[in-house]
Design a protein around this motif. Sequence first.
Motif, mmCIF file in Angstrom:
data_model
loop_
_atom_site.group_PDB
_atom_site.id
_atom_site.type_symbol
_atom_site.label_atom_id
_atom_site.label_comp_id
_atom_site.label_asym_id
_atom_site.label_seq_id
_atom_site.Cartn_x
_atom_site.Cartn_y
_atom_site.Cartn_z
ATOM 1 N N LEU A 22 0.864 -1.180 0.000
ATOM 2 C CA LEU A 22 0.000 0.000 0.000
ATOM 3 C C LEU A 22 0.897 1.224 0.000
ATOM 4 O O LEU A 22 1.766 1.362 0.867
ATOM 5 N N PHE A 23 0.713 2.102 -0.978
ATOM 6 C CA PHE A 23 1.565 3.282 -1.084
ATOM 7 C C PHE A 23 0.731 4.526 -1.315
ATOM 8 O O PHE A 23 -0.416 4.465 -1.737
ATOM 9 N N GLU A 24 1.349 5.640 -1.005
ATOM 10 C CA GLU A 24 0.763 6.960 -1.247
ATOM 11 C C GLU A 24 1.755 7.735 -2.096
ATOM 12 O O GLU A 24 2.968 7.609 -1.915
ATOM 13 N N ILE A 25 1.250 8.532 -3.026
ATOM 14 C CA ILE A 25 2.123 9.382 -3.825
ATOM 15 C C ILE A 25 1.903 10.821 -3.384
ATOM 16 O O ILE A 25 0.777 11.299 -3.339
ATOM 17 N N ILE A 26 3.007 11.478 -3.055
ATOM 18 C CA ILE A 26 2.958 12.875 -2.643
ATOM 19 C C ILE A 26 3.517 13.702 -3.798
ATOM 20 O O ILE A 26 4.666 13.519 -4.203
ATOM 21 N N ALA A 90 12.431 0.354 -5.263
ATOM 22 C CA ALA A 90 12.117 0.969 -6.552
ATOM 23 C C ALA A 90 10.989 1.990 -6.401
ATOM 24 O O ALA A 90 11.018 3.046 -7.041
ATOM 25 N N LEU A 91 10.010 1.686 -5.554
ATOM 26 C CA LEU A 91 8.924 2.642 -5.306
ATOM 27 C C LEU A 91 9.479 3.938 -4.717
ATOM 28 O O LEU A 91 9.115 5.033 -5.154
ATOM 29 N N THR A 92 10.346 3.811 -3.739
ATOM 30 C CA THR A 92 10.857 5.011 -3.079
ATOM 31 C C THR A 92 11.851 5.777 -3.949
ATOM 32 O O THR A 92 12.073 6.962 -3.713
ATOM 33 N N PHE A 104 7.066 8.646 -3.282
ATOM 34 C CA PHE A 104 6.239 7.526 -2.836
ATOM 35 C C PHE A 104 6.455 7.314 -1.341
ATOM 36 O O PHE A 104 7.581 7.341 -0.864
ATOM 37 N N ARG A 105 5.371 7.105 -0.630
ATOM 38 C CA ARG A 105 5.431 6.747 0.789
ATOM 39 C C ARG A 105 4.747 5.392 0.946
ATOM 40 O O ARG A 105 3.588 5.237 0.599
ATOM 41 N N ILE A 106 5.479 4.428 1.465
ATOM 42 C CA ILE A 106 4.934 3.089 1.658
ATOM 43 C C ILE A 106 4.302 3.022 3.048
ATOM 44 O O ILE A 106 4.961 3.304 4.051
#
Length: 168
Positions: A22-26, A90-92, A104-106
């Motif tokens: 679950l991630f959030e994009i800022i 990779a997300l971060t 990206f914030r996981i």
Amino acid sequence: IFSCPLRHKALAMVVQKRRFILFEIIFDSAPRAGAISEEDIAKALKESLVSNWGWVGEAQGQMRLMYWSPAVHLGVVRCARVPVEQVRAALTLVQSIKGRPSQFRIHCCGGTLRVIQESAADLLRQWEQRARSRTTTDAQAISVASGFEAEARLFSEVSSNWLAVSGE
């Protein structure tokens, strides 16, 4: 009496272990509606995985964008269990999506989609409480509550068979 040799053999099935993130994009500023699509996010994630771990790392990750909510900037990624740390990294490491600076914030990583849905529901409740505390009228509070209820409902409907975007 005839016997079938296949009758007594058990068919072996391979179960692939998965992880859900679950991630959030800022974003640096609020994106316009429809400005960032699921395809754009999937492409950015794939490019980050390829640039940091190569094509083999991208293939091993088996990363798939399961859900994206442009309203609250939350999403769910499914990946293979073993390279989950590479996928998280990779997300971060994504710095921009479609030319827009982003981070990206996981929030959660789990082995079942239910864990992710529960974590998303808790997160949405927290955000709703913060948003309600900033409202000045009852109409605004009702609007905020209905928006977050709709998002929570959408998250609860995400399933493993959800039509996912593969980023290809």
